[in-house]
Design an enzyme around this catalytic site. Structure first.
Site, short mmCIF file in Angstrom:
data_model
loop_
_atom_site.label_atom_id
_atom_site.label_comp_id
_atom_site.label_asym_id
_atom_site.label_seq_id
_atom_site.Cartn_x
_atom_site.Cartn_y
_atom_site.Cartn_z
N ASP A 563 0.78 -0.94 -0.06
CA ASP A 563 0.00 -0.07 -0.05
C ASP A 563 0.98 1.29 -0.08
O ASP A 563 2.02 1.42 0.26
CB ASP A 563 -0.75 0.00 1.39
CG ASP A 563 -2.21 0.73 1.08
OD1 ASP A 563 -2.61 1.45 0.06
OD2 ASP A 563 -3.11 0.38 1.80
N GLU A 566 3.16 5.18 -3.72
CA GLU A 566 3.58 6.23 -4.68
C GLU A 566 5.09 6.85 -4.42
O GLU A 566 5.48 7.26 -5.73
CB GLU A 566 2.55 7.33 -4.50
CG GLU A 566 1.28 6.94 -4.95
CD GLU A 566 0.30 6.17 -4.16
OE1 GLU A 566 -0.29 5.34 -4.45
OE2 GLU A 566 0.67 6.09 -3.06
N ASP A 640 -7.96 4.45 -3.77
CA ASP A 640 -9.05 4.67 -2.99
C ASP A 640 -9.99 5.50 -3.72
O ASP A 640 -10.14 6.50 -3.34
CB ASP A 640 -8.48 5.30 -1.58
CG ASP A 640 -7.45 4.56 -0.75
OD1 ASP A 640 -7.62 3.31 -0.85
OD2 ASP A 640 -6.65 4.97 0.05
#
Length: 962
Positions: A563, A566, A640
């Protein structure tokens, strides 16, 4: 004109020879170029200011040419991260020159570079232009100093004829499918995935080897609305009239003022919110008029969270919602007339103290950019790109994977259904959910444990909180042995300051330290200070894997959910702040390597697990991606996203373009991740409940025909038995598609095998299979799932029909009824609550297996072949051991199946290959589907005929009654 001809073959000259021989043309200009082992370097005679002085062409394969351009002849770019390190140049080539240009020729391509401008042109072997750089070269190389290192801002412009279409570029999530004359920011962000690979409908691709923030299209800097003439809602005062009022009572105004921009973009800008304005209860309305000094299609770029509506001239162009902490982008073109006032209105309901809204603008695309295509990056050592051509999109993507690595074969169980939730809080909760799946006989292969399974103050410990997970290893063992279910766990590259693992990584200098210096607290409990590890550091990657191996993998974890890759060290920080937070990287400046983090993070997990347990297939799910991820067994989900129908609509082109970026495994949260208050407080009821059920039903139908099939989200709980009772059409529909997915496992796994061995793509934009049909170029809400299924998700609430285009050149069968319709036409397809329109291409052969509840339940010894007649067809049934890497050693089998329309015969060919425990004998049941006989998809009905198959070729002919 005289021509000097020089021919060179790779096998006659060592690759290491880079610049040994200068060849002088016998023409009057005495132009020179340098010959190397794999290509040539040309010194440009009279380069334009800010352009390239040297251009290098390298023959990588018969269909791939690398172009590098520089201000000197050193070409100093470091080792590529995206190019597969095991890749070897394999091309025979020759070099020629005229008085105007130097050429590199392969058996398939001719690439030329102008001696005077550096312009590169790519032609096929017959001399037809495929792609050419802008006349004059189209290169811009501007020196910059970044973190004390001399680098360049670069851009490369190409000619793009009318009618060309562009795809790929990762996962922008703006709802676009064709990027021709559009603008795409390639910046990693939660739900925005940047992949610098571009696919053209002219059957070529460009792989842009750069890791900094990149832009496709109009690379002018976006401007605030203040660049336009603004007047308030009364039509006289300067600026727009901004009214800060109560959310439910617009007469309760906290403040009204004139503003010349809408710019609540990042955390620092929120300080400009008027004092005393309660964002969680308020509404902001900007009203007035904009006046432009040019006539044309002006561009508007919005990013917002909370509720945002946008009107121009009274036309509602956007009505969208997103959770406060994750704004989403949108963009529009709108015709403005010079000197004319156009009414504008923007309404924003933030909903929370941390929500964002911005609106930027650009004047119409300059004529110089019309029918051009431009790629720009903010930090580079050279311009460096690969031109890849092919006979079709599959060949182009095959070239991409030749460069960046083949897609590994995922474990078979990963193609089954996964259940997830934000979040399961105890091991008992996990086991209860899995037990309920098994009790209800709902197919399930993987249960996912999201974040915060550790103690609240121990993020990065990679340890379970024993108060909630007293026996994690035992739980995983029971999931495996009692429930035949795999277990995936969320692992972040994040460490809380002061925990033991933080100290270990800090001592080795493996951590980014700026967030620690800032003492920035996160959102957990009282807030804790944290940072991320540097995934560009190979020893840090190894150290991170060792933590996972010793703490989690040893307990039986099957797969990794990576998760915030980035990396999202501080959500909603400005881009410059994000760079500071990951500075420096072991590879260099964070500006130069900003987009590459997810690739390196996945690399460490993949290589680590293969070293720890070499024959257990790695499987990774990651929130961000980059070119080359497919070689690390990594799939990507779309981040998300919001639980809304309009958000579901945007997922379709997002998944298609992600797949057209060369990355084959994509998924999204079925039902959307976060929800509006009507669903969440305290729970949905009445109309909201029925909308919630329909939203999940429609999304589940779509998810069943995505490469990966998974449900995840916040409360309300996402298990189908928590969405609706078993007598509700929502439950019935979701169960139907769950069972259909498992019936299709022989088909799906065969497509996965083709993806690995032959560079196929599972989720296929229509341009891949119907490129000669001009009607498909801009279709972003339909796609092919493998070679046979035309998938048409329903994303409108209460819809019972949806428009569908059936591509030309073949007929189409309704999957459910078997009804035949001629292609090349738009139809209105029935879309009942319980069914999504799916059509099967004429000439398809589809293997359906037995009904199962998990992929390894039993072998597919009884397969029903639905044969959709009308055209010749073929399908190869691929099988292997499903969970290991023996397929890399040739341990797999293929059974070729062909249908001949002329003589109405189906041939099940001789099996090729073998592997341990391979089925030696099986039964193939045949169901004929013809234009004159609509055969419904019904597994309870008897087949038309059957073949007992033992591995040898057998043929059956359709009898006369059809």
């Amino acid at each position: 004109m005289t021509t000097a001809r020089i021919k060179l073959r790779m096998n006659f000259l060592p690759f290491a020879v880079l610049a040994l021989i200068l060849l002088f043309c016998s023409c009057t200009q005495h132009t020179t170029f340098i010959r190397q082992g794999d290509g040539i370097t040309v010194e440009i005679k009279d380069p334009a200011p800010g352009s390239a002085k040297w251009v290098r062409l390298q023959a990588v394969s018969p269909k791939i040419i690398r172009v590098t351009a520089s201000n000197d002849n050193k070409f100093t770019a470091g080792k590529s991260l995206m190019i597969d390190s095991t890749f070897h140049v394999a091309a025979e080539w020759s070099a020629e020159q005229t008085d105007k240009e130097a050429l590199v020729k392969t058996s398939e391509l001719v690439a030329s570079v102008s001696f005077t401008t550096g312009e590169v042109i790519f032609k096929d072997k017959n001399g037809n232009i495929i792609l050419q750089e802008k006349t004059g070269g189209g290169k811009k190389i501007t020196p910059v100093i970044i973190d004390d290192k001399p680098l360049y801002r670069i851009s490369q412009q190409f000619e793009s004829p009318a009618g060309e279409a562009f795809y790929g570029l990762g996962q922008p999530q703006t709802g676009q499918i064709n990027y021709k004359d559009e603008d795409v920011d390639l910046t990693q962000y939660n739900s925005i995935v940047a992949v610098p690979f571009l696919l053209s409908n002219r059957n070529y691709g460009l792989l842009w080897d750069n890791y900094s923030i990149t832009h496709f299209g109009d690379n002018r800097e976006k401007q605030q609305l203040s660049a336009l003439q603004l007047t308030g809602k009364g039509g006289t005062s300067e600026g727009l009239t901004a009214t800060y009022s109560d959310r439910t009572d617009s007469t309760h105004i906290y403040m009204q003022r004139q503003e010349d921009k809408i710019d609540y973009s990042f955390l620092p800008s929120l300080k400009n919110i008027p004092a005393g304005f309660p964002m969680e209860k308020g509404k902001v309305t900007w009203e007035g008029f904009i006046t432009a000094d040019t006539t044309g299609e002006h561009k508007f770029y919005l990013s917002a969270s909370g509720y945002l509506k946008f009107w121009l001239d009274g036309k509602l162009l956007l009505d969208k919602w997103r959770e406060g902490w994750n704004p989403g982008p949108s963009q529009f073109r709108y015709m403005l007339s010079k000197g004319q006032k156009h009414a504008i209105k923007v309404e924003w309901i933030p909903e929370s103290t941390q929500a964002f809204a911005s609106l930027q603008w650009l004047s119409p695309t300059p004529p110089a950019l019309h029918n051009k295509m431009t790629l720009s990056s903010e930090a580079a050592e050279n311009i460096d790109y690969y031109f890849i051509c092919g006979a079709n999109a599959d060949e182009v993507i095959g070239g991409y994977r030749q460069l960046t690595g083949k897609a590994t074969l995922l474990p078979q169980w990963a193609l089954g259904f996964w259940q997830s939730r934000e979040r399961y809080k105890t091991e008992q909760e996990i086991e209860n959910v899995v037990a309920e799946f098994r009790k209800r006989k709902i197919g399930l292969d993987n249960i996912v444990l999201d974040w915060s399974y550790w103690k609240e103050d121990a993020w990065g410990s990679q340890q379970f909180d024993r108060a909630r997970f007293p026996d994690a290893a035992g739980m995983i063992g029971r999931l495996h042995e009692r429930y035949n279910t795999r277990f995936m766990i969320s692992v972040w590259p994040k460490f809380y300051e002061g925990i033991e693992n933080y100290k270990i990584f800090d001592k080795q200098n493996w951590l980014y330290k700026q967030n620690i210096k800032d003492q920035q607290r996160d959102w957990i409990g009282k807030g804790y200070i944290s940072t991320f590890y540097d995934a560009f550091n190979p020893t840090a990657r190894m150290g991170f894997w060792k933590l996972l191996d010793s703490s989690l993998f040893i307990k039986g974890v099957d797969a990794w959910w990576l998760d915030a890759t980035e990396p999202d060290i501080l959500s909603n920080a400005t881009i410059e702040k994000r760079k500071q937070l990951m500075q420096p990287t072991a590879s260099g400046s964070s500006t130069q390597y900003f987009n590459g983090y997810p690739l390196q993070n996945a690399k460490g997990i993949y290589e680590g697990q293969r070293s720890s347990r070499p024959n257990q297939r790695v499987f990774i799910l990651t929130r961000s991606a980059y070119a080359g991820m497919q070689r690390y067994a990594a799939a990507t989900w779309s981040g998300d996203i919001a639980a809304r129908f309009d958000e579901m609509e945007r997922q379709i082109p997002a998944g298609i373009n992600f797949s057209l970026s060369g990355l084959p495994y994509w998924t999204n949260d079925i039902g959307g991740f976060f929800v509006e208050d009507k669903y969440d407080k305290p729970h949905p009821n009445g109309n909201a409940l029925e909308e919630w059920r329909e939203l999940n039903t429609r999304w589940y139908q779509f998810g069943a025909f995505c490469p990966l099939f998974r449900s995840h989200g916040q409360y309300p709980y996402r298990e189908i038995f928590n969405i609706a009772p078993d007598d509700h059409p929502a439950y019935k529909s979701m169960l139907y598609y769950n069972q259909l997915r498992y019936r299709l496992m022989p088909y799906i796994y065969s497509v996965a095998g083709n993806t690995c061995h032959n560079n196929y793509t599972m989720m296929r934009g229509l341009i891949m299979d119907f490129g000669t049909d001009a009607n498909v170029k801009n279709i972003g809400d339909q796609y092919m799932f493998g070679p046979s299924f035309l998938v048409n998700p329903v994303y409108t609430y209460k819809a019972t029909f949806r428009p569908v285009y059936l591509p030309a050149g073949q007929g189409w069968y309704n999957l459910y009824t078997g009804e035949y319709t001629t292609g090349g036409q738009h139809i209105t397809a029935v879309a009942s609550y319980e069914r999504m329109p799916v059509f099967v291409k004429e000439g398809s052969i589809i293997p359906f297996g037995p009904q199962i509840e998990f992929t390894g339940e039993k072998p597919a010894d009884d397969i029903t072949l639905y044969v959709y007649t009308g055209k010749d067809g073929s399908f190869t049934l691929y099988e292997d051991e499903g969970v290991n890497y023996n397929y890399e050693k040739g341990k797999y089998s293929n059974i070729p199946i062909t249908y001949n329309e002329a003589n109405k015969t189906l041939t099940i060919g001789k099996r090729e290959g073998d592997f341990k425990d391979m089925l030696k004998n099986r039964l193939f049941r045949i169901v004929w589907v013809t234009k004159s006989k609509s055969t419904a998809l019904d597994f309870s009905s008897p087949s038309d005929t059957a073949i007992a198959y033992n591995g040898n070729e057998q043929t059956v002919t359709m009898n006369g009654k059809f």
